[in-house]
Design a protein around this motif. Structure first.
Motif, PDB file in Angstrom:
ATOM      1  N   PHE A 351       0.851  -1.181   0.000  1.00 39.19           N
ATOM      2  CA  PHE A 351       0.000   0.000   0.000  1.00 39.19           C
ATOM      3  C   PHE A 351       0.890   1.235   0.000  1.00 39.19           C
ATOM      4  O   PHE A 351       1.814   1.353   0.819  1.00 39.19           O
ATOM      5  CB  PHE A 351      -0.910   0.019   1.227  1.00 39.19           C
ATOM      6  N   SER A 352       0.623   2.162  -0.904  1.00 38.59           N
ATOM      7  CA  SER A 352       1.413   3.390  -1.009  1.00 38.59           C
ATOM      8  C   SER A 352       0.506   4.533  -1.401  1.00 38.59           C
ATOM      9  O   SER A 352      -0.690   4.348  -1.685  1.00 38.59           O
ATOM     10  CB  SER A 352       2.553   3.214  -2.025  1.00 38.59           C
ATOM     11  N   ASP A 353       1.077   5.728  -1.412  1.00 35.50           N
ATOM     12  CA  ASP A 353       0.339   6.919  -1.838  1.00 35.50           C
ATOM     13  C   ASP A 353       0.972   7.482  -3.101  1.00 35.50           C
ATOM     14  O   ASP A 353       1.871   6.881  -3.682  1.00 35.50           O
ATOM     15  CB  ASP A 353       0.295   7.966  -0.717  1.00 35.50           C
ATOM     16  N   GLY A 354       0.477   8.663  -3.517  1.00 36.40           N
ATOM     17  CA  GLY A 354       0.980   9.267  -4.741  1.00 36.40           C
ATOM     18  C   GLY A 354       2.442   9.657  -4.670  1.00 36.40           C
ATOM     19  O   GLY A 354       3.118   9.740  -5.696  1.00 36.40           O
ATOM     20  N   THR A 358       5.358   4.188   1.317  1.00 35.70           N
ATOM     21  CA  THR A 358       4.773   2.882   1.587  1.00 35.70           C
ATOM     22  C   THR A 358       4.212   2.851   2.997  1.00 35.70           C
ATOM     23  O   THR A 358       4.886   3.241   3.962  1.00 35.70           O
ATOM     24  CB  THR A 358       5.818   1.777   1.405  1.00 35.70           C
ATOM     25  N   TYR A 359       2.953   2.375   3.139  1.00 36.62           N
ATOM     26  CA  TYR A 359       2.292   2.291   4.432  1.00 36.62           C
ATOM     27  C   TYR A 359       2.283   0.867   4.982  1.00 36.62           C
ATOM     28  O   TYR A 359       1.984   0.667   6.152  1.00 36.62           O
ATOM     29  CB  TYR A 359       0.843   2.781   4.315  1.00 36.62           C
ATOM     30  N   SER A 360       2.565  -0.117   4.142  1.00 34.22           N
ATOM     31  CA  SER A 360       2.497  -1.512   4.581  1.00 34.22           C
ATOM     32  C   SER A 360       3.888  -2.006   4.945  1.00 34.22           C
ATOM     33  O   SER A 360       4.907  -1.432   4.549  1.00 34.22           O
ATOM     34  CB  SER A 360       1.911  -2.381   3.470  1.00 34.22           C
ATOM     35  N   ALA A 361       3.894  -3.104   5.679  1.00 40.15           N
ATOM     36  CA  ALA A 361       5.168  -3.714   6.051  1.00 40.15           C
ATOM     37  C   ALA A 361       5.823  -4.407   4.859  1.00 40.15           C
ATOM     38  O   ALA A 361       7.048  -4.522   4.796  1.00 40.15           O
ATOM     39  CB  ALA A 361       4.967  -4.704   7.198  1.00 40.15           C
ATOM     40  N   PHE A 362       5.023  -4.854   3.913  1.00 41.09           N
ATOM     41  CA  PHE A 362       5.565  -5.546   2.741  1.00 41.09           C
ATOM     42  C   PHE A 362       5.925  -4.536   1.660  1.00 41.09           C
ATOM     43  O   PHE A 362       5.173  -3.590   1.384  1.00 41.09           O
ATOM     44  CB  PHE A 362       4.526  -6.539   2.202  1.00 41.09           C
ATOM     45  N   LYS A 363       7.061  -4.737   1.037  1.00 39.59           N
ATOM     46  CA  LYS A 363       7.519  -3.899  -0.070  1.00 39.59           C
ATOM     47  C   LYS A 363       8.015  -4.808  -1.194  1.00 39.59           C
ATOM     48  O   LYS A 363       8.676  -5.825  -0.939  1.00 39.59           O
ATOM     49  CB  LYS A 363       8.651  -2.966   0.368  1.00 39.59           C
ATOM     50  N   LEU A 364       7.714  -4.412  -2.419  1.00 43.33           N
ATOM     51  CA  LEU A 364       8.200  -5.159  -3.573  1.00 43.33           C
ATOM     52  C   LEU A 364       9.708  -5.003  -3.698  1.00 43.33           C
ATOM     53  O   LEU A 364      10.258  -3.920  -3.418  1.00 43.33           O
ATOM     54  CB  LEU A 364       7.521  -4.673  -4.851  1.00 43.33           C
ATOM     55  N   PRO A 365      10.415  -6.025  -4.106  1.00 48.87           N
ATOM     56  CA  PRO A 365      11.866  -5.896  -4.285  1.00 48.87           C
ATOM     57  C   PRO A 365      12.193  -4.899  -5.389  1.00 48.87           C
ATOM     58  O   PRO A 365      11.373  -4.623  -6.273  1.00 48.87           O
ATOM     59  CB  PRO A 365      12.313  -7.318  -4.659  1.00 48.87           C
ATOM     60  N   PRO A 366      13.386  -4.339  -5.364  1.00 52.80           N
ATOM     61  CA  PRO A 366      13.786  -3.433  -6.457  1.00 52.80           C
ATOM     62  C   PRO A 366      13.932  -4.188  -7.763  1.00 52.80           C
ATOM     63  O   PRO A 366      14.287  -5.367  -7.797  1.00 52.80           O
ATOM     64  CB  PRO A 366      15.128  -2.857  -5.978  1.00 52.80           C
ATOM     65  N   VAL A 367      13.646  -3.478  -8.847  1.00 53.09           N
ATOM     66  CA  VAL A 367      13.717  -4.075 -10.173  1.00 53.09           C
ATOM     67  C   VAL A 367      15.164  -4.390 -10.507  1.00 53.09           C
ATOM     68  O   VAL A 367      16.103  -3.702 -10.072  1.00 53.09           O
ATOM     69  CB  VAL A 367      13.089  -3.133 -11.218  1.00 53.09           C
ATOM     70  N   SER A 368      15.366  -5.414 -11.299  1.00 57.99           N
ATOM     71  CA  SER A 368      16.702  -5.864 -11.663  1.00 57.99           C
ATOM     72  C   SER A 368      17.471  -4.768 -12.393  1.00 57.99           C
ATOM     73  O   SER A 368      16.900  -3.930 -13.083  1.00 57.99           O
ATOM     74  CB  SER A 368      16.614  -7.113 -12.539  1.00 57.99           C
ATOM     75  N   ARG A 369      18.756  -4.805 -12.264  1.00 62.69           N
ATOM     76  CA  ARG A 369      19.631  -3.819 -12.885  1.00 62.69           C
ATOM     77  C   ARG A 369      19.933  -4.206 -14.325  1.00 62.69           C
ATOM     78  O   ARG A 369      19.757  -5.362 -14.737  1.00 62.69           O
ATOM     79  CB  ARG A 369      20.946  -3.706 -12.109  1.00 62.69           C
ATOM     80  N   HIS A 370      20.435  -3.246 -15.090  1.00 63.58           N
ATOM     81  CA  HIS A 370      20.920  -3.508 -16.437  1.00 63.58           C
ATOM     82  C   HIS A 370      22.366  -4.001 -16.371  1.00 63.58           C
ATOM     83  O   HIS A 370      23.068  -3.799 -15.364  1.00 63.58           O
ATOM     84  CB  HIS A 370      20.847  -2.235 -17.278  1.00 63.58           C
ATOM     85  N   PRO A 371      22.842  -4.626 -17.421  1.00 63.21           N
ATOM     86  CA  PRO A 371      24.237  -5.110 -17.402  1.00 63.21           C
ATOM     87  C   PRO A 371      25.245  -3.983 -17.218  1.00 63.21           C
ATOM     88  O   PRO A 371      26.329  -4.217 -16.664  1.00 63.21           O
ATOM     89  CB  PRO A 371      24.396  -5.780 -18.769  1.00 63.21           C
ATOM     90  N   VAL A 392      -5.430 -10.915   4.497  1.00 64.84           N
ATOM     91  CA  VAL A 392      -5.046  -9.713   3.746  1.00 64.84           C
ATOM     92  C   VAL A 392      -4.478  -8.738   4.764  1.00 64.84           C
ATOM     93  O   VAL A 392      -5.221  -8.173   5.587  1.00 64.84           O
ATOM     94  CB  VAL A 392      -6.224  -9.076   2.984  1.00 64.84           C
ATOM     95  N   ALA A 393      -3.168  -8.545   4.755  1.00 70.11           N
ATOM     96  CA  ALA A 393      -2.503  -7.673   5.712  1.00 70.11           C
ATOM     97  C   ALA A 393      -2.735  -6.226   5.307  1.00 70.11           C
ATOM     98  O   ALA A 393      -2.164  -5.743   4.311  1.00 70.11           O
ATOM     99  CB  ALA A 393      -1.015  -7.986   5.774  1.00 70.11           C
ATOM    100  N   MET A 394      -3.565  -5.519   6.059  1.00 71.83           N
ATOM    101  CA  MET A 394      -3.858  -4.109   5.799  1.00 71.83           C
ATOM    102  C   MET A 394      -2.988  -3.227   6.684  1.00 71.83           C
ATOM    103  O   MET A 394      -2.599  -3.628   7.786  1.00 71.83           O
ATOM    104  CB  MET A 394      -5.327  -3.820   6.051  1.00 71.83           C
ATOM    105  N   PRO A 395      -2.649  -2.017   6.270  1.00 78.80           N
ATOM    106  CA  PRO A 395      -1.876  -1.109   7.128  1.00 78.80           C
ATOM    107  C   PRO A 395      -2.639  -0.756   8.392  1.00 78.80           C
ATOM    108  O   PRO A 395      -3.867  -0.838   8.457  1.00 78.80           O
ATOM    109  CB  PRO A 395      -1.669   0.123   6.237  1.00 78.80           C
ATOM    110  N   LYS A 396      -1.923  -0.366   9.398  1.00 76.51           N
ATOM    111  CA  LYS A 396      -2.552  -0.030  10.671  1.00 76.51           C
ATOM    112  C   LYS A 396      -3.477   1.175  10.536  1.00 76.51           C
ATOM    113  O   LYS A 396      -4.473   1.282  11.235  1.00 76.51           O
ATOM    114  CB  LYS A 396      -1.483   0.257  11.715  1.00 76.51           C
TER     115      LYS A 396
END
Length: 544
Positions: A351-354, A358-371, A392-396
């Motif tokens: 969960f994030s804003d504009g 990020t408001y949730s404990a879970f975060k997506l991993p960073p996208v892979s790098r270029h060579p 469904v883990a919702m933010p506090k």
């Protein structure tokens, strides 16, 4: 019979009307009162009859309209070949002509040609200058029009892009449906360079005693063995694209707009640097015409199955039904064979804003790098946390009262509610003609105007999303530029066929499940919670 002419003005009457008398002297030969003697003929008089074919000759006259005379002695009017000439008026004063002095070009009253000097300001014979009148009121300083910024210059095409342009032009002219652009060492493709592919029309086969039939093109584009770092967005306009190969490039993401290619039958994105696939690709796998899909090897994220509890039977199917509804299945007749997916796991929701906070404990991993980028630890083996379908883990902040001042109400907007002002502003920036410069202007003016730090990155992301074809909510289907909820679904891609109304799996493509990214336009467009069997029984007892 005498030829009618204009009456001659009496000399005495003319002298009476003048203020002072003038000396009349014989003029020089072939001269006139005008600087350019007027020449007339008898044909100039419309009252005369046309005497073409007769023996009479045309008669010519010279002089002004009030002092015409025959130019030759063949006239019956008068034998004098020299017209009378009035000596020009004598000019007295400093401008008078001295004896022996060469005559200058001056204006004469009987001439329509002004041959005075360039500095003359009036129509009189005397030349004098007028001083400009002074203004009674002070005049404001002249205001220059505001400067309009010029549009950004169109980048020049690289030698490889020039070769691509030539090859596409040949395909359009010859009606070739196979466009092979592989092995050209392309790093980027300019916007609009691949647009002419949509204009390719196949040349019909015209034969004797064969009915002419026009068919839609079956376009095939091959871009493998290049160094492309971004998906060519121009291909999304190719409605009749059936085969697309992007193998062996440097792609890290595939835009969600790939779902627009409804006629795509074969897709190859192997040997790239992809971490996940867009959720819009599931529409092509489930309800599209996709029959061949190559996606390995890549740097896909893996599910962390070590700490994941056993899945309740039927939970993935219930989750899909509650979250995405009951989508109309494709018309699969007996003998049908195609690609489908089977859901295995799901990650928690980010969960994030504009501003990308990020408001949730879970975060997506960073996208892979270029060579070309420096290596990062753990890029090759990234494991993603999983969440049961019954949770469904919702933010506090969501569990608290909605009247809390710390939680913006726009985050809890209904799926089809009004858009936030921030999203409307980003949409205006993304569709502007100066979209590429707005983020740079925000950074340049940061010293003078304290812009928020997240504003420039948000504009850049909105411009990139708009250029890639757009983004849609996975739950409600509304187009958005600000995904406020994101999660991953790990699915097995499998080949399936239908035989006598029974669906059977032929084989699974790949041993491990592939992550598909889902997005939500608000905090209400999130995965639905599947109730466990024990919870359903307890609710049933309470109702009794």
């Amino acid at each position: 019979m005498d030829e009618p002419t204009l009456p001659e003005i009496p000399a005495g009457r003319m002298a009476a009307t003048r203020k002072r008398a003038r000396d009349i002297a014989p003029p020089p030969e072939h001269s006139s009162t005008s600087s350019d003697p007027a020449v007339f003929s008898s044909d100039d008089d419309p009252a005369l009859d046309n005497y073409q074919g007769h023996t009479r000759r045309k008669r010519r006259y010279v002089g002004a309209w009030f002092d015409q005379h025959p130019a030759s002695s063949d006239s019956a009017f008068e034998d004098d070949s020299s017209p009378r000439f009035l000596q020009p008026r004598r000019v007295r004063g400093p401008h008078a002509q001295q004896p022996g002095q060469k005559r200058e070009f001056k204006r004469h009253l009987d001439s329509g040609v002004w041959m005075g000097t360039d500095g003359s300001l009036t129509d009189s014979d005397d030349v004098f200058e007028l001083e400009p009148a002074t203004a009674k009121l002070p005049l404001p300083p002249p205001q220059l029009p505001p400067l309009i910024p010029l549009p950004p210059a169109r980048p020049r095409l690289t030698p490889g892009e020039l070769e691509v342009q030539s090859m596409i032009r040949q395909c359009v002219e010859n009606g070739t449906e196979r466009v092979d652009l592989s092995g050209l060492d392309l790093e980027t493709i300019s916007d609009g360079l691949l647009d002419p592919i949509s204009d390719i029309e196949p040349i019909p086969n015209v034969a004797k005693d064969v009915e002419f039939e026009k068919r839609d093109p079956r376009l095939q584009v091959f871009l493998f063995n290049n160094r492309l770092r971004s998906f060519p967005a121009s291909l999304f306009n190719a409605e009749h694209l059936t085969v697309l190969s992007l193998r062996a490039n440097q792609l890290t993401t595939i835009p969600p707009a790939i779902g627009k290619l409804k006629n795509l039958e074969a897709l190859n994105v192997a040997q790239n640097y992809l971490n996940y696939l867009p959720g819009e690709l599931l529409h092509l796998l489930h309800k599209g015409k996709l029959r061949s899909f190559n996606f390995q090897p890549n740097r896909f994220w893996k599910p962390d199955t070590a700490s994941f509890p056993p899945t309740m039977p039927g939970a993935p199917e219930k989750y899909e039904l509650l979250t995405f509804g009951n989508p109309s299945a494709a018309d699969r007749q007996p003998g049908w064979m195609g690609l489908t997916t089977k859901l295995r796991f799901r990650s928690p929701v980010q969960f994030s804003d504009g501003a990308r906070n990020t408001y949730s404990a879970f975060k997506l991993p960073p996208v892979s790098r270029h060579p070309q980028e420096p290596a990062r630890e753990g890029d090759d083996n990234v494991e993603v946390e999983l969440e049961p379908f019954t949770q469904v883990a919702m933010p506090k902040e969501v569990t608290r009262e909605l009247s809390s001042a710390r939680l913006p109400t726009s985050l809890m907007a209904a799926p089809r509610g009004a858009r936030s002002l921030f999203e409307l502003a980003l949409r205006a920036c993304a569709t502007s003609a100066q979209a590429d410069r707005i983020a740079g202007w925000l950074r340049e003016d940061a010293a003078e105007f304290p812009w928020p730090a997240h504003l420039a990155p948000a504009v850049e992301r909105a411009v990139e999303t708009h250029r890639e074809g757009g983004l849609w909510c996975s739950v409600c289907g509304r187009e958005t530029l600000l995904p406020l909820a994101q999660w991953l679904e790990f699915r097995h891609v499998r080949l399936q066929y239908v035989m006598e109304g029974v669906e059977s799996d032929v084989a699974e493509l790949g041993q491990e499940p592939v992550p598909f990214l889902r997005v939500g336009c608000s905090w209400k467009c999130v995965p639905a919670k599947v109730e466990a069997e024990g919870e359903e029984k307890e609710e049933g007892k309470e109702e009794e």
